[in-house]
Enzyme design. Sequence first.
Site, PDB file in Angstrom:
ATOM      1  N   LYS A 115      15.477  -3.854  -1.061  1.00 26.24           N
ATOM      2  CA  LYS A 115      15.119  -4.832  -1.138  1.00 26.24           C
ATOM      3  C   LYS A 115      16.241  -5.923  -0.855  1.00 26.24           C
ATOM      4  CE  LYS A 115      11.862  -2.447  -3.708  1.00 26.24           C
ATOM      5  NZ  LYS A 115      11.856  -0.987  -3.813  1.00 26.24           N
ATOM      6  N   ASP A 157      17.801  -3.866 -13.681  1.00 27.31           N
ATOM      7  CA  ASP A 157      17.338  -3.355 -12.569  1.00 27.31           C
ATOM      8  C   ASP A 157      17.651  -4.626 -11.628  1.00 27.31           C
ATOM      9  OD1 ASP A 157      15.737  -3.094 -10.284  1.00 27.31           O
ATOM     10  OD2 ASP A 157      14.082  -2.219 -11.583  1.00 27.31           O
ATOM     11  N   PHE A 164      -1.349   4.965  -7.841  1.00 30.32           N
ATOM     12  CA  PHE A 164      -1.628   4.009  -6.773  1.00 30.32           C
ATOM     13  C   PHE A 164      -1.270   4.511  -5.357  1.00 30.32           C
ATOM     14  CE2 PHE A 164       2.744   2.447  -6.064  1.00 30.32           C
ATOM     15  CZ  PHE A 164       3.210   2.898  -7.586  1.00 30.32           C
ATOM     16  N   TYR A 172      31.130  15.323   4.477  1.00 31.42           N
ATOM     17  CA  TYR A 172      30.457  15.597   3.398  1.00 31.42           C
ATOM     18  C   TYR A 172      31.072  15.130   2.180  1.00 31.42           C
ATOM     19  CZ  TYR A 172      27.773  18.277  -0.116  1.00 31.42           C
ATOM     20  OH  TYR A 172      26.920  18.633  -1.098  1.00 31.42           O
ATOM     21  N   ARG A 195      -2.004  -4.288  -7.687  1.00 36.01           N
ATOM     22  CA  ARG A 195      -0.948  -4.336  -8.578  1.00 36.01           C
ATOM     23  C   ARG A 195      -1.971  -4.890  -9.740  1.00 36.01           C
ATOM     24  NH1 ARG A 195       2.485  -0.877  -7.734  1.00 36.01           N
ATOM     25  NH2 ARG A 195       4.211  -1.304  -6.841  1.00 36.01           N
ATOM     26  N   PHE A 231       7.719  -1.577 -14.715  1.00 37.35           N
ATOM     27  CA  PHE A 231       7.551  -1.137 -13.186  1.00 37.35           C
ATOM     28  C   PHE A 231       7.291   0.306 -13.290  1.00 37.35           C
ATOM     29  CE2 PHE A 231       8.723  -0.231  -9.018  1.00 37.35           C
ATOM     30  CZ  PHE A 231       8.157  -1.022  -8.500  1.00 37.35           C
ATOM     31  N   THR A 232       6.404   0.460 -12.234  1.00 35.58           N
ATOM     32  CA  THR A 232       5.735   1.916 -12.082  1.00 35.58           C
ATOM     33  C   THR A 232       6.901   2.866 -12.183  1.00 35.58           C
ATOM     34  OG1 THR A 232       6.039   1.496  -9.501  1.00 35.58           O
ATOM     35  CG2 THR A 232       3.883   0.909 -10.661  1.00 35.58           C
TER      36      THR A 232
HETATM   37  C1  LIG Z   1      11.748  -3.728  -9.423  1.00 39.63           C
HETATM   38  C2  LIG Z   1      11.887  -2.327  -8.669  1.00 39.63           C
HETATM   39  N1  LIG Z   1      12.471  -1.453  -9.071  1.00 39.63           N
HETATM   40  C3  LIG Z   1      12.751  -0.130  -8.897  1.00 39.63           C
HETATM   41  C4  LIG Z   1      12.132   0.084  -7.574  1.00 39.63           C
HETATM   42  C5  LIG Z   1      12.253   1.400  -7.305  1.00 39.63           C
HETATM   43  O1  LIG Z   1      12.937   1.555  -5.905  1.00 39.63           O
HETATM   44  P1  LIG Z   1      12.504   2.481  -4.844  1.00 39.63           P
HETATM   45  O2  LIG Z   1      11.229   2.156  -4.284  1.00 39.63           O
HETATM   46  O3  LIG Z   1      13.866   2.336  -3.806  1.00 39.63           O
HETATM   47  O4  LIG Z   1      12.490   3.831  -5.299  1.00 39.63           O
HETATM   48  C6  LIG Z   1      11.394  -1.054  -7.105  1.00 39.63           C
HETATM   49  C7  LIG Z   1      10.425  -0.552  -5.819  1.00 39.63           C
HETATM   50  O5  LIG Z   1       9.508  -1.070  -5.247  1.00 39.63           O
HETATM   51  C8  LIG Z   1      11.330  -2.105  -7.718  1.00 39.63           C
HETATM   52  O6  LIG Z   1      10.453  -3.109  -7.132  1.00 39.63           O
END
Ligand SMILES: Cc1ncc(COP(=O)(O)O)c(C=O)c1O
Length: 470
Positions: free
Chosen positions: A271, A228, A462, A85, A395, A137-138
């Site tokens: 990624k 990021d 989406f 843990y 997108r 980014f979303t």
């Molecule tokens: C540029 C970017 N930042 C953050 C994220 C968020 O990461 P996660 O999907 O691992 O939560 C993504 C995921 O698609 C991304 O492409």
Amino acid sequence: MTDTVHKTMGQQSGRRSWAEPWKIKMVEPLTMTRREDRERALTEAGYNTFLLRSDDVYIDLLTDSGTSAMSDRQWAGLMLGDEAYAGSRNFYRLEQAVQSWYGYQYVVPTHQGRGAEHLISQTAIRKGQYVPGNMYFTTTRLHQELAGGIFVDVIVDAAHDPSDLSPFKGDVDLAKLEQLIREQGADNIAYVSLAATVNMAGGQPVSMANVKALHELCRRHGIKLFLDATRLVENAFFIQEREAGYQDKSIAAISREFCSYTDGAWMSAKKDSLVNIGGWLALNDWPLFEEVRNLVVVYEGLHTYGGLAGRDMEAMAIGIEESMQDDHVRSRIGQVRYLAQLLEDWGIPMVMPVGGHAIFLDARRFYPQLAQGEFPAQTLAAELYLDSGIRSMERGVVSAGRDASTGDHHYPKLELTRLTIPRRVYTQAHMDVVAESVKAVFDARAAARGLKMVYEPKYLRFFQARFEPL
Ligand SMILES: Cc1ncc(COP(=O)(O)O)c(C=O)c1O
């Protein structure tokens, strides 16, 4: 860390071939479907490719997130999981990997990227503060907004033009940022949110010159710069290829230099880092890190596992090292470019220059007869699936969501359908199938009628929205 630039075998002799620095040990069968099966599956999924079952998909280009093939070393690493843990030895391996490859001091694991986005947003944003960034980014923007922040897009204008061939369309427009600082005051800016590469712009890179200048600007105003780092190694490839002075520097050295101009980073390790799950947040500022380390136990888990199993952290530590190898990055982007070249030869409209992780088809130019409110990019994703079982992702206006204050749709300039290439998964022959399918859908473009949205969830619509044909 390696400072040697390892080219692929063909490239060492100046040849075109980019073949992979690995061979296949295990295969996973794919399902072949008939057109009527796909029509039924797409109707059941409300014309949203996120709602398809993967058993109904032939070539899955929905995302490069968590879809990589792990290496034999990573699979072996799973067996070395220390599932304590607290204080798992795999955490210390991960911490060391982040420190040595990315150069940050303090690290917490998170279950994936958005876990880290949540932590940095909650600790570094005061309600009402602005968060300038190089395109939204979303999940990143949503976490910033949920923490009371106001996102402001300060990316260069070229990023919004799919046919602009500038080499670094991910750069921050420093004049736009300076204007925001002048108008709102440095104190009202939480931090600058820099993504490298920029996913929503088509995987476009940020130059080293830009991050250096940005660092200097932020330092002068006492503003933090957070990165990021989700696709940083792909960004490093473009710097090596396009920016003077970096041709003989390794991906690892370029990545590390890039990070040195920032105060911390969040990461979706699903990624670049070649794992199926995982992420981290890393900072150099101890007081801020202390807050993060305290919050992580509320939302993710203890600060030495952050929502992950020990084995996941081990696979991530190994994946970080593999992701930084030049021959790996070259073949990964080589495959994306192979597909892009086929499409370009057939005159398919897409975002240029092609980025690192995906081809972004320009749905506006596919379907000039459709208004943006008829969801051209969502329509294109549906047509591709119907044609050959290829799963892509919208997108465009659906992903952009609604303005938090007015409730209206955001209408982004870019209306794109993303063919995202998983790392180390598909072959060149699969890319041929994809290209032929895109060509067939392009040839039939005049018949497309568009979609209407019949169900819309409140957050990140989406993922779960449903549509019907018009
Ligand atoms: C540029 C970017 N930042 C953050 C994220 C968020 O990461 P996660 O999907 O691992 O939560 C993504 C995921 O698609 C991304 O492409």
